[in-house]
Design a protein around this motif. Structure first.
Motif, PDB file in Angstrom:
ATOM      1  N   GLU A   1       0.843  -1.197   0.000  1.00  0.00           N
ATOM      2  CA  GLU A   1       0.000   0.000   0.000  1.00  0.00           C
ATOM      3  C   GLU A   1       0.881   1.252   0.000  1.00  0.00           C
ATOM      4  O   GLU A   1       1.343   1.687   1.042  1.00  0.00           O
ATOM      5  CB  GLU A   1      -0.926   0.025   1.223  1.00  0.00           C
ATOM      6  CG  GLU A   1      -2.039  -1.001   1.197  1.00  0.00           C
ATOM      7  CD  GLU A   1      -3.090  -0.700   0.148  1.00  0.00           C
ATOM      8  OE1 GLU A   1      -3.074   0.413  -0.429  1.00  0.00           O
ATOM      9  OE2 GLU A   1      -3.914  -1.572  -0.125  1.00  0.00           O
ATOM     10  N   SER A   2       1.116   1.820  -1.161  1.00  0.00           N
ATOM     11  CA  SER A   2       1.978   2.994  -1.233  1.00  0.00           C
ATOM     12  C   SER A   2       1.366   4.206  -0.547  1.00  0.00           C
ATOM     13  O   SER A   2       2.083   5.099  -0.093  1.00  0.00           O
ATOM     14  CB  SER A   2       2.288   3.329  -2.694  1.00  0.00           C
ATOM     15  OG  SER A   2       1.083   3.590  -3.405  1.00  0.00           O
ATOM     16  N   ASP A   3       0.028   4.244  -0.443  1.00  0.00           N
ATOM     17  CA  ASP A   3      -0.639   5.385   0.185  1.00  0.00           C
ATOM     18  C   ASP A   3      -1.180   5.085   1.573  1.00  0.00           C
ATOM     19  O   ASP A   3      -1.757   5.959   2.221  1.00  0.00           O
ATOM     20  CB  ASP A   3      -1.812   5.869  -0.699  1.00  0.00           C
ATOM     21  CG  ASP A   3      -1.329   6.464  -2.007  1.00  0.00           C
ATOM     22  OD1 ASP A   3      -0.290   7.164  -1.992  1.00  0.00           O
ATOM     23  OD2 ASP A   3      -1.987   6.245  -3.037  1.00  0.00           O
ATOM     24  N   GLY A   4      -1.027   3.854   2.049  1.00  0.00           N
ATOM     25  CA  GLY A   4      -1.600   3.468   3.335  1.00  0.00           C
ATOM     26  C   GLY A   4      -0.689   3.774   4.505  1.00  0.00           C
ATOM     27  O   GLY A   4       0.520   3.930   4.348  1.00  0.00           O
ATOM     28  N   PHE A   5      -1.281   3.857   5.712  1.00  0.00           N
ATOM     29  CA  PHE A   5      -0.475   4.009   6.926  1.00  0.00           C
ATOM     30  C   PHE A   5      -0.454   2.725   7.742  1.00  0.00           C
ATOM     31  O   PHE A   5       0.289   2.608   8.715  1.00  0.00           O
ATOM     32  CB  PHE A   5      -0.989   5.173   7.788  1.00  0.00           C
ATOM     33  CG  PHE A   5      -2.359   4.974   8.391  1.00  0.00           C
ATOM     34  CD1 PHE A   5      -2.515   4.303   9.591  1.00  0.00           C
ATOM     35  CD2 PHE A   5      -3.486   5.467   7.756  1.00  0.00           C
ATOM     36  CE1 PHE A   5      -3.770   4.115  10.154  1.00  0.00           C
ATOM     37  CE2 PHE A   5      -4.752   5.300   8.312  1.00  0.00           C
ATOM     38  CZ  PHE A   5      -4.888   4.614   9.513  1.00  0.00           C
ATOM     39  N   PHE A   6      -1.276   1.717   7.333  1.00  0.00           N
ATOM     40  CA  PHE A   6      -1.312   0.445   8.066  1.00  0.00           C
ATOM     41  C   PHE A   6      -1.779  -0.646   7.115  1.00  0.00           C
ATOM     42  O   PHE A   6      -2.678  -0.432   6.294  1.00  0.00           O
ATOM     43  CB  PHE A   6      -2.269   0.538   9.255  1.00  0.00           C
ATOM     44  CG  PHE A   6      -2.396  -0.747  10.035  1.00  0.00           C
ATOM     45  CD1 PHE A   6      -1.421  -1.114  10.939  1.00  0.00           C
ATOM     46  CD2 PHE A   6      -3.488  -1.590   9.857  1.00  0.00           C
ATOM     47  CE1 PHE A   6      -1.524  -2.302  11.656  1.00  0.00           C
ATOM     48  CE2 PHE A   6      -3.605  -2.765  10.573  1.00  0.00           C
ATOM     49  CZ  PHE A   6      -2.620  -3.132  11.470  1.00  0.00           C
ATOM     50  N   ALA A   7      -1.147  -1.827   7.192  1.00  0.00           N
ATOM     51  CA  ALA A   7      -1.561  -2.966   6.375  1.00  0.00           C
ATOM     52  C   ALA A   7      -1.216  -4.258   7.097  1.00  0.00           C
ATOM     53  O   ALA A   7      -0.283  -4.297   7.904  1.00  0.00           O
ATOM     54  CB  ALA A   7      -0.885  -2.929   5.008  1.00  0.00           C
ATOM     55  N   THR A   8      -1.983  -5.305   6.808  1.00  0.00           N
ATOM     56  CA  THR A   8      -1.716  -6.622   7.385  1.00  0.00           C
ATOM     57  C   THR A   8      -1.571  -7.648   6.273  1.00  0.00           C
ATOM     58  O   THR A   8      -2.116  -7.492   5.179  1.00  0.00           O
ATOM     59  CB  THR A   8      -2.851  -7.080   8.320  1.00  0.00           C
ATOM     60  OG1 THR A   8      -4.073  -7.181   7.563  1.00  0.00           O
ATOM     61  CG2 THR A   8      -3.042  -6.105   9.460  1.00  0.00           C
ATOM     62  N   ASP A   9      -0.847  -8.712   6.571  1.00  0.00           N
ATOM     63  CA  ASP A   9      -0.713  -9.849   5.661  1.00  0.00           C
ATOM     64  C   ASP A   9      -0.835 -11.100   6.507  1.00  0.00           C
ATOM     65  O   ASP A   9       0.142 -11.588   7.067  1.00  0.00           O
ATOM     66  CB  ASP A   9       0.635  -9.802   4.939  1.00  0.00           C
ATOM     67  CG  ASP A   9       0.829 -10.987   3.996  1.00  0.00           C
ATOM     68  OD1 ASP A   9      -0.195 -11.570   3.574  1.00  0.00           O
ATOM     69  OD2 ASP A   9       1.985 -11.330   3.697  1.00  0.00           O
ATOM     70  N   THR A  10      -2.054 -11.612   6.633  1.00  0.00           N
ATOM     71  CA  THR A  10      -2.310 -12.779   7.471  1.00  0.00           C
ATOM     72  C   THR A  10      -3.029 -13.841   6.654  1.00  0.00           C
ATOM     73  O   THR A  10      -3.401 -13.624   5.506  1.00  0.00           O
ATOM     74  CB  THR A  10      -3.167 -12.402   8.692  1.00  0.00           C
ATOM     75  OG1 THR A  10      -4.393 -11.811   8.221  1.00  0.00           O
ATOM     76  CG2 THR A  10      -2.449 -11.421   9.582  1.00  0.00           C
ATOM     77  N   SER A  11      -3.219 -15.009   7.238  1.00  0.00           N
ATOM     78  CA  SER A  11      -3.892 -16.112   6.554  1.00  0.00           C
ATOM     79  C   SER A  11      -4.986 -16.679   7.441  1.00  0.00           C
ATOM     80  O   SER A  11      -4.852 -16.738   8.664  1.00  0.00           O
ATOM     81  CB  SER A  11      -2.886 -17.215   6.213  1.00  0.00           C
ATOM     82  OG  SER A  11      -3.546 -18.318   5.625  1.00  0.00           O
TER      83      SER A  11
END
Length: 195
Positions: free
Chosen positions: A120-130
């Motif tokens: 996310e180039s414009d995001g301030f928070f991201a997750t990568d879960t399963s």
């Protein structure tokens, strides 16, 4: 009694280092006051209500939140306190349960962030879960997880604009329903900082 205007360039104490007002009197500086750099001019807090988006949604608005700047040169420090959850809505071969959040200054048309985050180039928070548990001992395919997250962030908006500034909180969700504000305090606190 006739009101009069006192025009001076400098006020100084006759003795000592303190200039005081008479007891019971106040100084009205509503028509203009220059504060030291770093001084907090005002604080505005917004509570974000309980709301949700469906899986596969991208950059969906979670509301618009505003502050009215007193000075164009001021910065806006935004303290983000967000609780949200991901709940899978069906099986997924990949199991990716990614989600992200963005804060957009809609007045100036820019995203407020400290740096680019995962995917996310414009995001301030991201997750990568399963949420896909096939092959894990004791669990079978089709058994899913309910993920709850709590995130905080300090974001600084340095755009040189006076008047009302409006920010839009946005969220995206890949394979899960995304719900914000159900289980805890979710808010944006905005502070105008003198420069």
């Amino acid at each position: 009694c006739t009101m009069s205007t006192l025009s001076v360039n400098t006020i100084t104490a006759e003795t000592g280092n303190t200039v005081s007002l008479a007891s019971g009197k106040t100084l009205d500086a509503s028509n203009g006051l220059t504060t030291p750099a770093g001084h907090v001019i005002q604080v505005v807090r917004h509570i974000i209500p309980d709301q949700s988006i469906s899986a596969g949604s991208s950059n969906i608005s979670f509301g618009n939140y505003s502050i009215t700047k007193h000075h164009a040169s001021s910065n806006i420090l935004i303290l983000v306190n967000i609780e949200y959850s991901n709940t899978p809505t069906g099986d997924s071969a990949s199991g990716d349960d990614n989600s992200s959040m963005k804060l957009r200054n809609t007045t100036d048309g820019v995203y407020i962030k400290n740096r680019a985050v995962y995917n996310e180039s414009d995001g301030f928070f991201a997750t990568d879960t399963s949420h896909y548990y096939s092959g894990i001992s004791g669990l079978t395919a089709g058994e899913f997880a309910h993920h709850t997250y709590h995130t905080t962030a300090s974001l600084l908006d340095t755009t040189n604009t006076a008047g009302q500034i409006t920010y839009q909180l946005q969220a995206s969700a890949q394979n899960s329903a995304f719900r914000m504000g159900r289980f805890g305090d979710t808010s944006l606190t905005m502070m105008e900082i003198a420069q």
